[in-house]
Design a protein around this motif. Structure first.
Motif, mmCIF file in Angstrom:
data_model
loop_
_atom_site.group_PDB
_atom_site.id
_atom_site.type_symbol
_atom_site.label_atom_id
_atom_site.label_comp_id
_atom_site.label_asym_id
_atom_site.label_seq_id
_atom_site.Cartn_x
_atom_site.Cartn_y
_atom_site.Cartn_z
ATOM 1 N N ARG A 1 0.815 -1.217 0.000
ATOM 2 C CA ARG A 1 0.000 0.000 0.000
ATOM 3 C C ARG A 1 0.848 1.266 0.000
ATOM 4 N N PHE A 2 1.904 1.280 0.796
ATOM 5 C CA PHE A 2 2.638 2.522 1.036
ATOM 6 C C PHE A 2 3.963 2.631 0.295
ATOM 7 N N GLN A 3 4.324 1.649 -0.523
ATOM 8 C CA GLN A 3 5.663 1.633 -1.104
ATOM 9 C C GLN A 3 5.941 2.810 -2.034
ATOM 10 N N ASP A 4 4.906 3.409 -2.603
ATOM 11 C CA ASP A 4 5.099 4.549 -3.496
ATOM 12 C C ASP A 4 4.779 5.877 -2.821
ATOM 13 N N GLN A 5 4.602 5.859 -1.515
ATOM 14 C CA GLN A 5 4.292 7.082 -0.777
ATOM 15 C C GLN A 5 5.523 7.549 -0.002
ATOM 16 N N HIS A 6 5.497 8.815 0.354
ATOM 17 C CA HIS A 6 6.649 9.401 1.052
ATOM 18 C C HIS A 6 6.443 9.375 2.558
ATOM 19 N N PHE A 7 7.446 8.891 3.255
ATOM 20 C CA PHE A 7 7.523 9.014 4.705
ATOM 21 C C PHE A 7 8.909 9.541 5.061
ATOM 22 N N ASP A 8 8.946 10.394 6.058
ATOM 23 C CA ASP A 8 10.226 10.936 6.507
ATOM 24 C C ASP A 8 10.873 10.076 7.578
ATOM 25 N N ALA A 9 10.087 9.225 8.220
ATOM 26 C CA ALA A 9 10.629 8.338 9.257
ATOM 27 C C ALA A 9 9.614 7.238 9.527
ATOM 28 N N ILE A 10 10.096 6.156 10.113
ATOM 29 C CA ILE A 10 9.257 5.069 10.597
ATOM 30 C C ILE A 10 9.647 4.809 12.049
ATOM 31 N N TYR A 11 8.645 4.731 12.904
ATOM 32 C CA TYR A 11 8.886 4.429 14.316
ATOM 33 C C TYR A 11 8.234 3.101 14.683
ATOM 34 N N VAL A 12 8.869 2.386 15.604
ATOM 35 C CA VAL A 12 8.342 1.155 16.182
ATOM 36 C C VAL A 12 8.496 1.243 17.695
ATOM 37 N N THR A 13 8.001 0.217 18.393
ATOM 38 C CA THR A 13 8.158 0.184 19.846
ATOM 39 C C THR A 13 9.248 -0.823 20.206
ATOM 40 N N THR A 14 9.367 -1.103 21.486
ATOM 41 C CA THR A 14 10.375 -2.058 21.933
ATOM 42 C C THR A 14 9.963 -3.501 21.666
ATOM 43 N N LEU A 15 8.710 -3.736 21.288
ATOM 44 C CA LEU A 15 8.178 -5.100 21.149
ATOM 45 C C LEU A 15 8.284 -5.566 19.702
ATOM 46 N N ARG A 16 8.673 -6.827 19.532
ATOM 47 C CA ARG A 16 9.103 -7.285 18.214
ATOM 48 C C ARG A 16 7.987 -7.353 17.179
ATOM 49 N N ARG A 17 6.734 -7.456 17.594
ATOM 50 C CA ARG A 17 5.673 -7.504 16.593
ATOM 51 C C ARG A 17 5.567 -6.219 15.797
ATOM 52 N N THR A 18 5.978 -5.099 16.400
ATOM 53 C CA THR A 18 5.993 -3.847 15.631
ATOM 54 C C THR A 18 7.184 -3.812 14.680
ATOM 55 N N HIS A 19 8.331 -4.311 15.096
ATOM 56 C CA HIS A 19 9.503 -4.377 14.214
ATOM 57 C C HIS A 19 9.201 -5.240 12.995
ATOM 58 N N GLN A 20 8.583 -6.394 13.238
ATOM 59 C CA GLN A 20 8.304 -7.315 12.141
ATOM 60 C C GLN A 20 7.251 -6.756 11.189
ATOM 61 N N THR A 21 6.298 -6.003 11.714
ATOM 62 C CA THR A 21 5.285 -5.384 10.858
ATOM 63 C C THR A 21 5.894 -4.282 9.999
ATOM 64 N N ALA A 22 6.782 -3.497 10.576
ATOM 65 C CA ALA A 22 7.391 -2.380 9.850
ATOM 66 C C ALA A 22 8.440 -2.829 8.839
ATOM 67 N N ALA A 23 9.009 -4.027 9.017
ATOM 68 C CA ALA A 23 10.186 -4.430 8.237
ATOM 69 C C ALA A 23 9.982 -4.400 6.725
ATOM 70 N N PRO A 24 8.890 -4.959 6.165
ATOM 71 C CA PRO A 24 8.759 -4.918 4.699
ATOM 72 C C PRO A 24 8.679 -3.500 4.139
ATOM 73 N N LEU A 25 7.940 -2.620 4.816
ATOM 74 C CA LEU A 25 7.843 -1.238 4.343
ATOM 75 C C LEU A 25 9.178 -0.522 4.486
#
Length: 217
Positions: free
Chosen positions: A61-85
């Motif tokens: 969904r977001f691969q062609d959109q602009h983001f200036d940063a990506i944030y996650v939390t200390t818990l790994r489910r957020t890291h794994q969700t953010a990883a492909p993007l």
């Protein structure tokens, strides 16, 4: 000649920050013969296979959109969700510890899921009172609001006039949007896994622009 006045379209106020709040993908089911690992007192399951698929659909969904940063939390489910993007955009995610999930006290490690499924009386009381600390040892609404608010303000302060993806948790999204709208604490508690909600932070004004968009799923 008659002058026409069209309706205005929303524009972010100068210096504000657009936060795209993404709930992590579906995490592994709770099994008490194989308990979750813990991190800083929180149950820390990995993504289920369905959650990994959801993370890829988010990236699509977001691969062609602009983001200036990506944030996650200390818990790994957020890291794994953010990883492909993050991989597709070439952005290294940053960690904001204060946006970790609400601490569930004695019901950490999957017990909340069990008690909800079994109709535990404290679940009814928790939803009626709209307070997490009905659960023994759980974080209070006031404690959650204080740290989540600090985390949101820290991110917004670091990214004026920018757009940021923030991969967080259902309880956090619920708290943030309740604070933004002045609603009861559990009003927005039901966001779906891998859903997208959008908020603009303009100083002390938090403007909700979208909630629980799952069109990419």
């Amino acid at each position: 000649m008659t002058t026409e006045y069209r309706q205005f379209r929303f524009q972010r106020p100068p210096g504000s920050t657009e936060l795209v709040l993404i709930r992590h993908g579906e995490s592994a089911p709770a099994r008490f013969d194989r308990p979750y690992p813990y991190r800083d007192g929180h149950g820390d399951p990995e993504l289920a296979p369905q959650g990994r698929e959801q993370a890829v659909k988010l990236a699509d969904r977001f691969q062609d959109q602009h983001f200036d940063a990506i944030y996650v939390t200390t818990l790994r489910r957020t890291h794994q969700t953010a990883a492909p993007l993050a991989e597709r955009l070439g952005i290294v995610p940053k960690i904001e510890p204060d946006l970790r999930e609400v601490h569930l006290g004695e019901w950490e490690g999957g017990l909340l899921r069990k008690h909800v499924a079994e109709g535990h009386p404290l679940v009814t009381e928790m939803n009626t009172k709209q307070r997490w600390d009905v659960i023994p040892g759980a974080e209070s609404t006031e404690q959650l609001a204080a740290r989540v608010g600090a985390g949101i303000r820290r991110i917004a302060g670091a990214h004026p006039d920018q757009r940021v993806a923030v991969v967080v948790h259902g309880g956090v999204i619920g708290q943030v949007l309740a604070m933004a709208s002045g609603a009861e604490p559990f009003t927005f508690i039901g966001s779906d896994n891998a859903s997208v909600s959008v908020m603009v932070v303009a100083g002390d004004q938090w403007i909700i622009r979208g909630y629980n968009d799952v069109s990419h799923l």
